[in-house]
Design an enzyme around this catalytic site. Sequence first.
Site, PDB file in Angstrom:
ATOM      1  N   THR A  15       0.824  -1.206   0.000  1.00  0.00           N
ATOM      2  CA  THR A  15       0.000   0.000   0.000  1.00  0.00           C
ATOM      3  C   THR A  15       0.859   1.258   0.000  1.00  0.00           C
ATOM      4  OG1 THR A  15      -0.179   0.058   2.417  1.00  0.00           O
ATOM      5  CG2 THR A  15      -1.849  -1.203   1.221  1.00  0.00           C
ATOM      6  N   ASP A  16       0.221   2.370  -0.382  1.00  0.00           N
ATOM      7  CA  ASP A  16       0.915   3.659  -0.403  1.00  0.00           C
ATOM      8  C   ASP A  16       0.492   4.491   0.811  1.00  0.00           C
ATOM      9  OD1 ASP A  16      -1.643   4.626  -0.976  1.00  0.00           O
ATOM     10  OD2 ASP A  16      -1.222   4.922  -3.107  1.00  0.00           O
ATOM     11  N   GLN A  17       0.880   5.753   0.850  1.00  0.00           N
ATOM     12  CA  GLN A  17       0.555   6.614   1.990  1.00  0.00           C
ATOM     13  C   GLN A  17      -0.945   6.865   2.143  1.00  0.00           C
ATOM     14  OE1 GLN A  17       3.102  10.055   1.391  1.00  0.00           O
ATOM     15  NE2 GLN A  17       4.443   9.318   3.032  1.00  0.00           N
TER      16      GLN A  17
END
Length: 142
Positions: A15-17
């Site tokens: 996942t990203d931020q």
Amino acid sequence: MHVSKKEIEVRYAETDQMGVVYHANYLVWMEIGRTALIKDLGFSYAGMEEDGIISPVIDIQVSYKKPLRYGETATISTWIEKYDGIRSTYGYEIVNEAGEVAVTGNSSHVCVKKDSFRPIHFKKHYPEWHEAYENAKKRENE
């Protein structure tokens, strides 16, 4: 048409931020789906590579519909969209646990000799694999 299904648990590292699956990870999942399809049909990429044949991506298309998040389980459906004996195009649909479509896409591949990158005729080098693809590919009316 044969459709292979593979479940993937979304890991935190994917996942990203924003807390959603980073877009490039879907390409990895598509490869997982493609490898599962080939295995379902009774074949192996690794075996082909041992023969000095590789299958590079020559085109890829991905459409993002709905985000997937850490902790969810994604299901990758993979099938042979088109196959002409030289080029293979695989179709993909990735859904969440509720069955909602998160990603659709396709990738096109050509099998080539590893040392020269010259395309091979699949029917000649792998007749059983060729026949399985002919039988498994999407038909006009599907």
